[in-house]
Design an enzyme around this catalytic site. Structure first.
Site, mmCIF file in Angstrom:
data_model
loop_
_atom_site.group_PDB
_atom_site.id
_atom_site.type_symbol
_atom_site.label_atom_id
_atom_site.label_comp_id
_atom_site.label_asym_id
_atom_site.label_seq_id
_atom_site.Cartn_x
_atom_site.Cartn_y
_atom_site.Cartn_z
ATOM 1 N N ALA A 1 -2.975 10.737 7.897
ATOM 2 C CA ALA A 1 -3.401 9.592 7.090
ATOM 3 C C ALA A 1 -3.430 8.375 8.001
ATOM 4 O O ALA A 1 -2.771 8.341 9.050
ATOM 5 C CB ALA A 1 -2.449 9.390 5.924
ATOM 6 N N GLY B 1 -1.314 14.301 7.413
ATOM 7 C CA GLY B 1 -2.327 14.635 6.412
ATOM 8 C C GLY B 1 -3.375 15.611 6.942
ATOM 9 O O GLY B 1 -4.011 16.315 6.164
ATOM 10 N N GLU C 1 -1.837 18.921 6.552
ATOM 11 C CA GLU C 1 -1.837 19.185 5.105
ATOM 12 C C GLU C 1 -3.228 19.568 4.604
ATOM 13 O O GLU C 1 -3.367 20.413 3.716
ATOM 14 C CB GLU C 1 -1.299 17.948 4.367
ATOM 15 N N GLU D 1 5.592 12.811 10.173
ATOM 16 C CA GLU D 1 5.894 11.642 9.323
ATOM 17 C C GLU D 1 7.318 11.132 9.486
ATOM 18 O O GLU D 1 7.577 9.936 9.359
ATOM 19 C CB GLU D 1 5.640 11.985 7.849
HETATM 20 C C1 HXC Z 1 -4.443 5.496 12.351
HETATM 21 C C2 HXC Z 1 -4.730 6.606 14.336
HETATM 22 C C3 HXC Z 1 -3.990 7.705 13.844
HETATM 23 C C4 HXC Z 1 -3.497 7.640 12.503
HETATM 24 C C5 HXC Z 1 -4.597 8.146 15.863
HETATM 25 N N1 HXC Z 1 -5.080 6.913 15.577
HETATM 26 N N2 HXC Z 1 -3.931 8.651 14.823
HETATM 27 N N3 HXC Z 1 -4.946 5.521 13.587
HETATM 28 N N4 HXC Z 1 -3.738 6.519 11.817
HETATM 29 N N5 HXC Z 1 -2.827 8.639 11.956
HETATM 30 C C6 HXC Z 1 -5.852 6.027 16.455
HETATM 31 C C7 HXC Z 1 -4.989 5.378 17.532
HETATM 32 O O1 HXC Z 1 -4.314 4.263 17.021
HETATM 33 C C8 HXC Z 1 -6.044 5.004 18.550
HETATM 34 O O2 HXC Z 1 -6.720 3.859 18.084
HETATM 35 C C9 HXC Z 1 -7.026 6.173 18.466
HETATM 36 O O3 HXC Z 1 -6.817 6.777 17.176
HETATM 37 C C10 HXC Z 1 -6.777 7.218 19.533
HETATM 38 O O4 HXC Z 1 -5.423 7.623 19.461
HETATM 39 P P1 HXC Z 1 -4.420 7.571 20.701
HETATM 40 O O5 HXC Z 1 -3.054 7.448 20.160
HETATM 41 O O6 HXC Z 1 -4.850 6.520 21.681
HETATM 42 O O7 HXC Z 1 -4.663 8.995 21.338
HETATM 43 P P2 HXC Z 1 -3.613 9.933 22.114
HETATM 44 O O8 HXC Z 1 -2.813 9.112 23.082
HETATM 45 O O9 HXC Z 1 -4.426 11.063 22.614
HETATM 46 O O10 HXC Z 1 -2.601 10.461 20.994
HETATM 47 C C11 HXC Z 1 -3.084 11.261 19.973
HETATM 48 C C12 HXC Z 1 -1.994 11.444 18.878
HETATM 49 C C13 HXC Z 1 -1.493 10.041 18.426
HETATM 50 C C14 HXC Z 1 -0.812 12.259 19.432
HETATM 51 C C15 HXC Z 1 -2.634 12.211 17.737
HETATM 52 O O11 HXC Z 1 -2.631 9.218 18.129
HETATM 53 C C16 HXC Z 1 -0.608 10.080 17.216
HETATM 54 O O12 HXC Z 1 0.583 10.416 17.290
HETATM 55 N N6 HXC Z 1 -1.185 9.725 16.043
HETATM 56 C C17 HXC Z 1 -0.413 9.619 14.800
HETATM 57 C C18 HXC Z 1 -0.102 10.986 14.251
HETATM 58 C C19 HXC Z 1 0.739 10.871 12.966
HETATM 59 O O13 HXC Z 1 1.832 10.305 12.981
HETATM 60 N N7 HXC Z 1 0.195 11.369 11.883
HETATM 61 C C20 HXC Z 1 0.847 11.299 10.582
HETATM 62 C C21 HXC Z 1 0.381 10.078 9.855
HETATM 63 S S1 HXC Z 1 1.253 9.858 8.327
HETATM 64 P P3 HXC Z 1 -7.027 2.623 19.081
HETATM 65 O O14 HXC Z 1 -7.678 1.616 18.175
HETATM 66 O O15 HXC Z 1 -5.738 2.198 19.677
HETATM 67 O O16 HXC Z 1 -7.982 3.215 20.091
HETATM 68 C C22 HXC Z 1 0.531 10.910 7.263
HETATM 69 C C23 HXC Z 1 1.089 10.869 5.847
HETATM 70 C C24 HXC Z 1 0.237 11.665 4.874
HETATM 71 O O17 HXC Z 1 -0.332 11.663 7.584
HETATM 72 C C25 HXC Z 1 0.605 11.347 3.449
HETATM 73 C C26 HXC Z 1 0.109 10.054 2.934
HETATM 74 C C27 HXC Z 1 0.175 9.925 1.455
#
Ligand code: HXC
Length: 262
Positions: free
Chosen positions: A68, A113, A116, A136
């Site tokens: 998400a 997400g 999921e 998360e």
């Molecule tokens: C918003 C995201 C994102 C996310 C990546 N990006 N994941 N933006 N939400 N979940 C964006 C980054 O900010 C970045 O934007 C661009 O995508 C590229 O990502 P990088 O981090 O630069 O790439 P990399 O170094 O290769 O790392 C990839 C990654 C990392 C390991 C996937 O991005 C990461 O850990 N993302 C978050 C994963 C996460 O925590 N997911 C769970 C979310 S909570 P910019 O603008 O800087 O280029 C969830 C809850 C669900 O899912 C339920 C809700 C109701």
């Protein structure tokens, strides 16, 4: 076509397989409100279209879906999050309820997400470098789009808790071992392997496939007695279909495995 970030595409080699293509590469396909809404529309559309016999979910090479949208969620209030998570859960549930075989073709990240969403498919094929997980906890929250429910149903409670408590990324090879994915292929072959997996089912029988999916999925949500009742009703319901007439008649006249379904 559905919207800016999600498209329903047809592959000329497999016209009966619809590809739900998630395409928001700048954010690694993160699910913001708009993507979530478009996924729900795409799911409804492929579910209703009789020419679609199977579905592939695909996010491109770099990421399936990285979760998400954290930037969109970060400042939401409790009341707003109740609605946000309801919308995301509903969208993913509409994917899980598509009454046709659905394959998630996972290249790159399937996190939060995204993992999921992949859990809502019937089968998962992953590239060698794919990473799946529920990170998360590292954001101070828990999975909110089905991860605490669908993940333990697939891999068992201890493995699910270990993934959810630690938030670690699971590599494709381990995902295969614990049943989180069903096949691992070279990264360049994820899309074609997903297509091949989905295309196995396009010759039907479509109604029986839908009944089989519903019986398994609804049965997992209930007790054994109710599950057996669901099975019995689905099974006998199929005797009102052409597929059953075709299938059984073909066996009697030509032997097993020769039936051609509509
Ligand atoms: C918003 C995201 C994102 C996310 C990546 N990006 N994941 N933006 N939400 N979940 C964006 C980054 O900010 C970045 O934007 C661009 O995508 C590229 O990502 P990088 O981090 O630069 O790439 P990399 O170094 O290769 O790392 C990839 C990654 C990392 C390991 C996937 O991005 C990461 O850990 N993302 C978050 C994963 C996460 O925590 N997911 C769970 C979310 S909570 P910019 O603008 O800087 O280029 C969830 C809850 C669900 O899912 C339920 C809700 C109701």
């Amino acid at each position: 076509l559905v919207g800016e970030f999600v498209r329903v595409e047809t592959d000329p080699d497999h016209p009966a397989v619809a590809v739900v293509r998630i395409d928001r590469p700048k954010a690694l396909n993160a699910l913001n409100g708009q993507v979530t809404g478009e996924i729900a529309v795409a799911a409804t559309r492929v579910a209703a279209d009789a020419s679609v016999r199977a579905v592939v979910l695909y996010g491109g090479e770099r990421a399936f879906v990285a979760g998400a949208d954290i930037k969109e969620m970060a400042e939401l209030t409790h009341a707003q999050m109740l609605e946000y998570s309801r919308a995301l859960q509903n969208a993913l549930t509409s994917v899980a309820r598509i009454p046709k075989p659905v394959v998630a073709a996972i290249s790159g990240y399937a996190l939060g997400g995204g993992c999921e969403l992949a859990l809502c498919a019937d089968f998962r094929v992953a590239g060698e470098k794919a990473r799946l997980g529920q990170p998360e906890i590292q954001l101070g929250v828990i999975p909110g789009a089905g991860g605490t429910q669908r993940l333990p149903r697939l891999v068992g409670p201890s493995r699910a808790k270990e993934m959810v408590f630690s938030g670690r990324h699971v590599r494709a090879e381990e995902a295969l071992r614990i049943g989180l994915v069903d096949e691992v292929v070279p990264d360049a072959e994820v899309y074609s392997a997903g297509m091949a997996m989905a295309a196995r089912y396009t010759d039907g029988p479509a109604v029986a496939l839908a009944a089989a999916k519903e019986a398994v999925d609804r049965g997992l949500e209930t007790d054994l007695d109710t599950g057996l009742e669901i099975e019995r009703l689905q099974f006998s319901g199929l005797f009102a279909t052409e597929d059953q007439k075709t299938g059984m008649r073909s066996f009697i006249e030509h032997g097993p495995g020769k039936a051609t379904f509509q």
